[in-house]
Design a protein around this motif. Structure first.
Motif, PDB file in Angstrom:
ATOM      1  N   ASP A   1       0.807  -1.227   0.000  1.00  0.00           N
ATOM      2  CA  ASP A   1       0.000   0.000   0.000  1.00  0.00           C
ATOM      3  C   ASP A   1       0.840   1.277   0.000  1.00  0.00           C
ATOM      4  O   ASP A   1       0.287   2.374   0.101  1.00  0.00           O
ATOM      5  CB  ASP A   1      -0.924   0.006   1.221  1.00  0.00           C
ATOM      6  CG  ASP A   1      -1.966  -1.104   1.174  1.00  0.00           C
ATOM      7  OD1 ASP A   1      -2.152  -1.688   0.085  1.00  0.00           O
ATOM      8  OD2 ASP A   1      -2.573  -1.391   2.219  1.00  0.00           O
ATOM      9  N   ASN A   2       2.171   1.152  -0.087  1.00  0.00           N
ATOM     10  CA  ASN A   2       3.062   2.329  -0.027  1.00  0.00           C
ATOM     11  C   ASN A   2       2.748   3.194   1.186  1.00  0.00           C
ATOM     12  O   ASN A   2       2.662   4.423   1.113  1.00  0.00           O
ATOM     13  CB  ASN A   2       2.927   3.164  -1.307  1.00  0.00           C
ATOM     14  CG  ASN A   2       3.454   2.422  -2.523  1.00  0.00           C
ATOM     15  OD1 ASN A   2       4.534   1.846  -2.480  1.00  0.00           O
ATOM     16  ND2 ASN A   2       2.684   2.437  -3.597  1.00  0.00           N
ATOM     17  N   TYR A   3       2.588   2.544   2.317  1.00  0.00           N
ATOM     18  CA  TYR A   3       2.265   3.224   3.567  1.00  0.00           C
ATOM     19  C   TYR A   3       3.408   4.168   3.951  1.00  0.00           C
ATOM     20  O   TYR A   3       4.582   3.813   3.808  1.00  0.00           O
ATOM     21  CB  TYR A   3       2.038   2.171   4.649  1.00  0.00           C
ATOM     22  CG  TYR A   3       1.447   2.678   5.930  1.00  0.00           C
ATOM     23  CD1 TYR A   3       0.115   3.085   5.998  1.00  0.00           C
ATOM     24  CD2 TYR A   3       2.207   2.726   7.092  1.00  0.00           C
ATOM     25  CE1 TYR A   3      -0.432   3.537   7.192  1.00  0.00           C
ATOM     26  CE2 TYR A   3       1.668   3.175   8.288  1.00  0.00           C
ATOM     27  CZ  TYR A   3       0.348   3.581   8.327  1.00  0.00           C
ATOM     28  OH  TYR A   3      -0.192   4.035   9.512  1.00  0.00           O
ATOM     29  N   PRO A   4       3.103   5.365   4.435  1.00  0.00           N
ATOM     30  CA  PRO A   4       4.160   6.371   4.659  1.00  0.00           C
ATOM     31  C   PRO A   4       5.084   6.113   5.844  1.00  0.00           C
ATOM     32  O   PRO A   4       6.147   6.721   5.927  1.00  0.00           O
ATOM     33  CB  PRO A   4       3.369   7.664   4.876  1.00  0.00           C
ATOM     34  CG  PRO A   4       2.027   7.226   5.346  1.00  0.00           C
ATOM     35  CD  PRO A   4       1.753   5.940   4.635  1.00  0.00           C
TER      36      PRO A   4
ATOM     37  N   PHE B   1       1.944  12.357   4.036  1.00  0.00           N
ATOM     38  CA  PHE B   1       1.292  11.956   5.284  1.00  0.00           C
ATOM     39  C   PHE B   1      -0.192  12.363   5.325  1.00  0.00           C
ATOM     40  O   PHE B   1      -0.837  12.247   6.365  1.00  0.00           O
ATOM     41  CB  PHE B   1       2.005  12.587   6.485  1.00  0.00           C
ATOM     42  CG  PHE B   1       3.417  12.114   6.662  1.00  0.00           C
ATOM     43  CD1 PHE B   1       3.687  10.860   7.195  1.00  0.00           C
ATOM     44  CD2 PHE B   1       4.483  12.917   6.289  1.00  0.00           C
ATOM     45  CE1 PHE B   1       4.992  10.422   7.361  1.00  0.00           C
ATOM     46  CE2 PHE B   1       5.788  12.483   6.450  1.00  0.00           C
ATOM     47  CZ  PHE B   1       6.047  11.226   6.988  1.00  0.00           C
ATOM     48  N   GLU B   2      -0.709  12.830   4.196  1.00  0.00           N
ATOM     49  CA  GLU B   2      -2.078  13.365   4.191  1.00  0.00           C
ATOM     50  C   GLU B   2      -3.109  12.374   4.716  1.00  0.00           C
ATOM     51  O   GLU B   2      -4.050  12.755   5.426  1.00  0.00           O
ATOM     52  CB  GLU B   2      -2.489  13.789   2.769  1.00  0.00           C
ATOM     53  CG  GLU B   2      -1.567  14.806   2.117  1.00  0.00           C
ATOM     54  CD  GLU B   2      -0.559  14.140   1.199  1.00  0.00           C
ATOM     55  OE1 GLU B   2      -0.045  13.065   1.579  1.00  0.00           O
ATOM     56  OE2 GLU B   2      -0.293  14.675   0.105  1.00  0.00           O
ATOM     57  N   ASP B   3      -2.959  11.097   4.385  1.00  0.00           N
ATOM     58  CA  ASP B   3      -3.960  10.108   4.781  1.00  0.00           C
ATOM     59  C   ASP B   3      -3.966   9.838   6.278  1.00  0.00           C
ATOM     60  O   ASP B   3      -4.918   9.243   6.802  1.00  0.00           O
ATOM     61  CB  ASP B   3      -3.725   8.792   4.031  1.00  0.00           C
ATOM     62  CG  ASP B   3      -3.983   8.914   2.533  1.00  0.00           C
ATOM     63  OD1 ASP B   3      -4.663   9.881   2.137  1.00  0.00           O
ATOM     64  OD2 ASP B   3      -3.513   8.049   1.778  1.00  0.00           O
ATOM     65  N   LEU B   4      -2.909  10.254   6.962  1.00  0.00           N
ATOM     66  CA  LEU B   4      -2.826  10.016   8.404  1.00  0.00           C
ATOM     67  C   LEU B   4      -3.101  11.275   9.223  1.00  0.00           C
ATOM     68  O   LEU B   4      -3.115  11.213  10.455  1.00  0.00           O
ATOM     69  CB  LEU B   4      -1.432   9.479   8.769  1.00  0.00           C
ATOM     70  CG  LEU B   4      -1.067   8.103   8.199  1.00  0.00           C
ATOM     71  CD1 LEU B   4       0.376   7.757   8.529  1.00  0.00           C
ATOM     72  CD2 LEU B   4      -1.993   7.029   8.738  1.00  0.00           C
ATOM     73  N   LEU B   5      -3.323  12.407   8.546  1.00  0.00           N
ATOM     74  CA  LEU B   5      -3.482  13.680   9.241  1.00  0.00           C
ATOM     75  C   LEU B   5      -4.889  14.240   9.077  1.00  0.00           C
ATOM     76  O   LEU B   5      -5.577  13.939   8.095  1.00  0.00           O
ATOM     77  CB  LEU B   5      -2.468  14.694   8.708  1.00  0.00           C
ATOM     78  CG  LEU B   5      -1.004  14.462   9.110  1.00  0.00           C
ATOM     79  CD1 LEU B   5      -0.082  15.369   8.308  1.00  0.00           C
ATOM     80  CD2 LEU B   5      -0.813  14.707  10.608  1.00  0.00           C
ATOM     81  N   PRO B   6      -5.325  15.098  10.006  1.00  0.00           N
ATOM     82  CA  PRO B   6      -6.620  15.777   9.856  1.00  0.00           C
ATOM     83  C   PRO B   6      -6.526  16.875   8.799  1.00  0.00           C
ATOM     84  O   PRO B   6      -5.480  17.055   8.160  1.00  0.00           O
ATOM     85  CB  PRO B   6      -6.877  16.345  11.250  1.00  0.00           C
ATOM     86  CG  PRO B   6      -5.509  16.574  11.819  1.00  0.00           C
ATOM     87  CD  PRO B   6      -4.663  15.450  11.267  1.00  0.00           C
TER      88      PRO B   6
END
Length: 486
Positions: free
Chosen positions: A214-217, A415-420
Motif C-alpha cells: 500500500d506504499n504506507y508512509p 502523510f495526508e492520509d494520516l493527518l486531519p
C-alpha cells in the motif's frame, strides 16, 4: 529492578532475546534485539512430542550466544521463558537440566494461559486501544487474550501452530484437514472478535507486506492497522504461492519462506472464522509482557493512569530540563482552552498539543540547528508505544512547525492520509508556536489568558522583552490579535 534486563523467549520455531534499559521507574527502551531460528520443535510432532537432538543442540548454542550478548551489554537480570515446544515435550528435562548445569540459566516453562497473559499485558500497556483480542501464532500453539475496558478478562491457548500444522497436515498437502483441525480448536472460543491485535512473527510479517503493498508512509509496524477484507487476496496469494520466487514477489522476507504459507493459512482461517474486521499490529509480545509484569508487579501489571511509556522514555533520554517540558505541557492546555471558542477543535487534540509541546525540545539533543526537523524524526521513529500512527504523525508535525509561518498543504505531502484537515493542523501549530514563544526566555512564567472577540489578551507579572518581540512575529489564525500586558 535491574537497570538493564534481558528477556529470552524460547519458542517452537524461533528463539528471541530483547534487552531493555530502564530510564526511570516505569520507563525503558530497547537496546538490543536478537533472533535465532533454532526450530527446537522440529520433528517432535512426528515423534510423540519428544525434542530431537539436533534441534536441541541448535537451541543450546543459540542460548550460549545470547548469554554472551547479555553479559557484554552489562545486563544484571536475565529472565528466560519457554513455551509450547518445551511444555509439550516428554523429554524436556534433558534440555532444561543441561542448560541449568552448563549455562547456569534457569528456564521457566510457562503454560499456554500464562503465555497468552504475557501477550495481553504487553498489548494493553503498549497499544492505544481499550477493547480487543490478542492473537499470537507460534510454532506449536496459538494464544488469545481477551481485553475489555483495558483489562484482561480471559485467556486461552489452542494447539494450533505453524510447526504443528506443517508436520501434521501441510507436509501431506492436506489443507482441508488442516482447516477442519483449526476450526475444531477455535470452537472452544465463544466470543466475538471485532478488533484483533496481532502478536508474533506471522502477524508482523503479513503487516510488513501490506505496508509495502500500500506504499504506507511509515515504516513502523507497531500500531499499524488494516482492514481484513481489503487484504484477503494477499493472504490467498501467499497460501497459493508455488515457489520462493512468487513469495519474494509478494514481499515475503527470505527468512519467512518456510513458514509464511502455513502461518498465513492459520491467520486467515482464524480471521474468517470470527469475522474479524480490523487488525492492529503489535511490535510487542510475550517478551515485553514478561518484562512489564516484572517492573509493574506493584501496580497490577498496568502502568499508572495518565502515564505514557513512549513520552516518558523520550523525555528521560533526550531532554535535560524536565521542568521546561512539564511547563510547556501545562501552558499548552491553557492556551487550547482559552482559544476553544475560536478553533472549536475536538478536545482529543488538546492531549495531542500537550504531548507535542512536552517533546518539542528533544531534537536539540542531536543538534540545535534544524532541531525541529530532528524532533519530527525522533517522534516518528521513537514514540513507539501508546499512540496510533495518526496521532504520532500529528504530534510530530505540530512539533516540526514552530516558526513564523503556518504549515501549508505542500508541507504534509506523503502523510495526508494520516493527518486531519489543514485548518486543524494550522490551529495546533499556531498554538504550539505561541506556547514556545511565550517561553522564549525559559522563565516558566505564569500567564493568564482572556479572549475578547478576536483579541487574545495575555498577562503576566514579568516584563519580557524577548517574549514580546517573539509574539510580534507569529502568524495567527482567523485574524486573531494578540496583546501582551505585563
Amino acid at each position: 529492578m535491574a537497570k538493564i534486563t534481558t528477556i529470552i523467549d524460547i519458542g517452537s520455531n524461533s528463539m528471541r532475546m530483547v534487552v531493555f534499559k530502564k530510564t526511570s521507574r516505569f520507563a525503558f527502551h530497547l537496546i538490543n534485539e536478537s533472533k535465532s531460528k533454532v526450530k527446537i520443535s522440529e520433528g517432535c510432532y512426528a515423534n510423540n512430542g519428544n525434542l530431537q537432538s539436533i534441534p536441541m543442540q541448535r537451541a543450546f548454542e543459540a542460548l550460549k550466544s545470547f548469554l554472551k550478548i547479555a553479559t557484554n551489554l552489562k545486563s544484571r537480570k536475565i529472565l528466560c521463558v519457554a513455551t509450547s515446544a518445551l511444555r509439550d515435550a516428554p523429554n524436556k528435562k534433558l534440555f532444561l537440566s543441561r542448560v541449568s548445569k552448563e549455562l547456569n540459566l534457569n528456564i521457566k516453562v510457562i503454560d499456554g494461559t500464562k503465555e497468552a497473559y504475557y501477550g495481553g499485558v504487553a498489548a494493553l500497556n503498549l497499544i492505544d486501544c481499550d477493547n480487543f483480542t490478542t492473537i499470537d501464532i507460534g510454532g506449536g500453539s496459538t494464544e488469545f487474550a481477551f481485553i475489555t475496558n483495558n483489562n484482561i478478562i480471559d485467556t486461552i491457548s489452542l494447539n494450533i501452530g505453524t510447526v504443528r500444522i506443517q508436520e501434521l497436515f501441510f507436509n501431506n498437502n492436506d489443507l482441508d484437514g488442516a482447516k477442519q483441525y483449526i476450526i475444531n480448536q477455535l470452537q472452544k472460543i465463544n466470543k466475538n472478535l471485532p478488533i484483533v491485535v496481532g502478536l508474533g512473527g506471522t502477524a508482523r510479517a503479513l503487516s510488513r507486506m501490506i505496508v509495502l503493498k500500500d506504499n504506507y508512509p511509515l515504516e513502523v509496524l507497531h500500531g499499524f492497522n488494516y482492514s481484513v477484507d481489503k487484504n484477503i487476496n494477499l493472504f490467498n496469494n501467499i497460501i497459493d504461492a508455488k515457489n520462493n520466487k512468487e513469495l519474494k514477489y509478494l514481499g515475503v522476507a527470505k527468512d519467512r519462506y518456510d513458514t509464511i504459507a502455513v502461518g498465513t493459512f492459520i491467520w486467515k482461517t482464524i480471521l474468517e472464522y470470527f469475522s474479524v474486521e480490523k487488525v492492529i499490529t503489535s511490535g510487542a509480545g510475550v517478551r515485553e509482557g514478561v518484562y512489564l509484569t516484572d517492573i509493574l508487579r506493584t501496580t497490577n501489571d498496568k502502568f499508572p493512569s495518565n502515564f505514557n511509556i513512549g513520552v516518558r522514555s523520550l523525555l528521560d533520554r533526550f531532554v535535560d530540563d524536565g521542568s521546561q517540558s512539564a511547563y510547556l505541557g501545562n501552558n499548552a492546555k491553557q492556551i487550547f482552552n482559552s482559544l476553544y471558542s475560536l478553533h472549536k477543535l475536538d478536545t482529543k487534540y488538546r492531549s495531542i498539543l500537550v504531548v507535542s509541546s512536552k517533546l518539542q525540545q528533544i531534537g536539540i539533543s542531536l543538534n540545535f540547528d534544524k532541531n525541529e526537523d530532528h524532533t519530527f524524526w525522533y517522534i516518528l521513529n521513537g514514540l513507539t508505544y501508546g499512540f496510533t500512527h495518526e496521532d504520532k504523525v500529528l504530534i510530530a508535525t505540530i512539533a516540526r512547525f514552530t516558526k513564523k509561518s503556518l504549515p501549508k498543504q505542500k508541507d504534509i505531502v506523503g502523510f495526508e492520509d494520516l493527518l486531519p484537515d489543514i485548518r486543524t493542523i494550522q490551529w495546533l501549530n499556531f498554538m504550539m508556536t505561541l506556547n514556545i514563544s511565550l517561553n522564549s526566555e525559559f522563565t516558566k512564567t505564569n500567564f493568564t489568558y482572556t479572549l475578547d472577540n478576536n483579541v487574545l489578551k495575555i498577562s503576566s507579572k514579568d516584563n519580557q522583552y524577548i517574549v514580546k518581540r517573539s509574539l510580534l512575529k507569529i502568524k495567527t489564525m482567523d485574524n486573531l490579535e494578540i496583546i501582551y500586558n505585563s
